[in-house]
Design an enzyme around this catalytic site. Structure first.
Site, PDB file in Angstrom:
ATOM      1  N   SER A 145     -24.820  48.167  25.794  1.00 31.01           N
ATOM      2  CA  SER A 145     -23.655  47.724  25.034  1.00 31.01           C
ATOM      3  C   SER A 145     -23.866  46.277  24.664  1.00 31.01           C
ATOM      4  O   SER A 145     -24.615  45.557  25.337  1.00 31.01           O
ATOM      5  CB  SER A 145     -22.385  47.856  25.899  1.00 31.01           C
ATOM      6  OG  SER A 145     -21.288  47.199  25.305  1.00 31.01           O
ATOM      7  N   TYR A 158     -17.600  47.122  33.813  1.00 29.02           N
ATOM      8  CA  TYR A 158     -18.316  47.528  32.604  1.00 29.02           C
ATOM      9  C   TYR A 158     -19.312  46.455  32.197  1.00 29.02           C
ATOM     10  O   TYR A 158     -20.487  46.746  31.918  1.00 29.02           O
ATOM     11  CB  TYR A 158     -17.321  47.792  31.475  1.00 29.02           C
ATOM     12  CG  TYR A 158     -17.945  48.371  30.224  1.00 29.02           C
ATOM     13  CD1 TYR A 158     -18.225  49.731  30.148  1.00 29.02           C
ATOM     14  CD2 TYR A 158     -18.235  47.568  29.129  1.00 29.02           C
ATOM     15  CE1 TYR A 158     -18.793  50.282  28.993  1.00 29.02           C
ATOM     16  CE2 TYR A 158     -18.807  48.105  27.979  1.00 29.02           C
ATOM     17  CZ  TYR A 158     -19.081  49.455  27.925  1.00 29.02           C
ATOM     18  OH  TYR A 158     -19.647  49.985  26.789  1.00 29.02           O
TER      19      TYR A 158
END
Length: 279
Positions: A145, A158
């Site tokens: 990401s 995350y």
């Protein structure tokens, strides 16, 4: 492991496993791979969604259910691929979860994020790389990401687990890149998937989850899974390590490295503007 020629040349006659393949980027990757001539094993925690994607593709795909972070499941995926189509050429470690929020994140939330977003990649590589070294070829694609290069407001698990995924992909490429093994690391910002719509909202801190979603949507365009998949397959065919569907992430990353303190101050201001708009 670099390829020459077209994207189709890179994938025709090859075999691929795609985790998280029942929806979102994974489903788009599976369809795109099959469209370029590959045989695909569509894997997902939800076997029904994986089966639907595989059925839509047809004879070029089979499906499998299970946790992509479980070593036994990974081994079963590899065995199923070899039985149906032959040795695994490409592994798309695409399954991912949001995790918790901040310091209120439980150990279970931290563990889940690290298991799926990081350790699943390590466990897959552990099983695949020895065979790839014997064959002299193989390709590992890590879905990380932009949060793994920058950060993720509203979600510490995350952000940290995606940083770790980027770090592992770097190490894998450095260690085995001269031995026939290719590695690509996908680092998108917003993609129109279930993760962005509700997967970033933990039960114990919905406010932080909404901050995470707003931050991603405010940072740049929200792309379709198909747009991202097209960029990924072109990048893999070219042998690119860092794949950025949002090209502006590269400049953000450069700004971060050029003046870390200034970047952190800027991120604090961005966060404050999202938490208290108009103040």
């Amino acid at each position: 492991m670099e390829h020459s020629g077209t994207v189709t040349d890179a994938f025709t006659g090859r075999t691929a496993i795609v985790t998280g393949g029942g929806s979102g980027i994974g489903a788009a990757l599976a369809r795109g791979l099959a469209g370029h001539g590959a045989k695909v094993v569509v894997a997902d925690l939800d076997p029904a969604t994986a089966a639907k994607v595989a059925d839509d593709i047809g004879d070029a795909a089979i499906s499998a259910g299970g946790d992509a972070a479980d070593p036994e499941v990974i081994a079963q995926l590899i065995a199923a691929t070899e039985s149906a189509f032959g040795p695994v050429d490409f592994y798309f470690a695409n399954a991912g979860i949001g995790g918790g929020a901040g310091l209120d994140s439980t150990d279970a939330q931290w563990s889940a994020a690290l298991e799926v977003n990081t350790l699943a990649h390590i466990r897959a590589a552990r099983l695949l790389v020895p065979g790839w070294l014997e064959r002299g070829s193989g390709y590992f694609v890590s879905t990380a990401s932009a949060a793994g290069l920058l950060t993720q407001l509203g979600s510490a698990p995350y952000s940290v687990s995606k940083h770790a995924a980027v770090g592992f992909a770097e190490w894998l490429s450095i260690t085995y890149g001269d031995k026939g093994i290719g590695v690509s690391c996908l680092c998108p910002m917003g993609v129109d998937t279930a993760l962005l719509r509700e997967g970033m909202i933990p039960e114990n801190n919905a406010e932080a989850g909404r901050l995470a979603i707003t931050a991603v949507k405010s940072a740049g365009a929200v792309l379709s899974p198909e747009e991202v998949a097209d960029t990924v397959l072109a990048g893999v065919a070219a042998g690119d390590f860092l794949i950025l569907p949002h090209p502006e992430v590269l400049q953000m990353y450069r700004n971060k490295g050029a003046d870390y303190d200034r970047w952190i101050r800027g991120m604090r201001r961005f966060q404050a503007a999202l938490v208290n708009p108009g103040s």
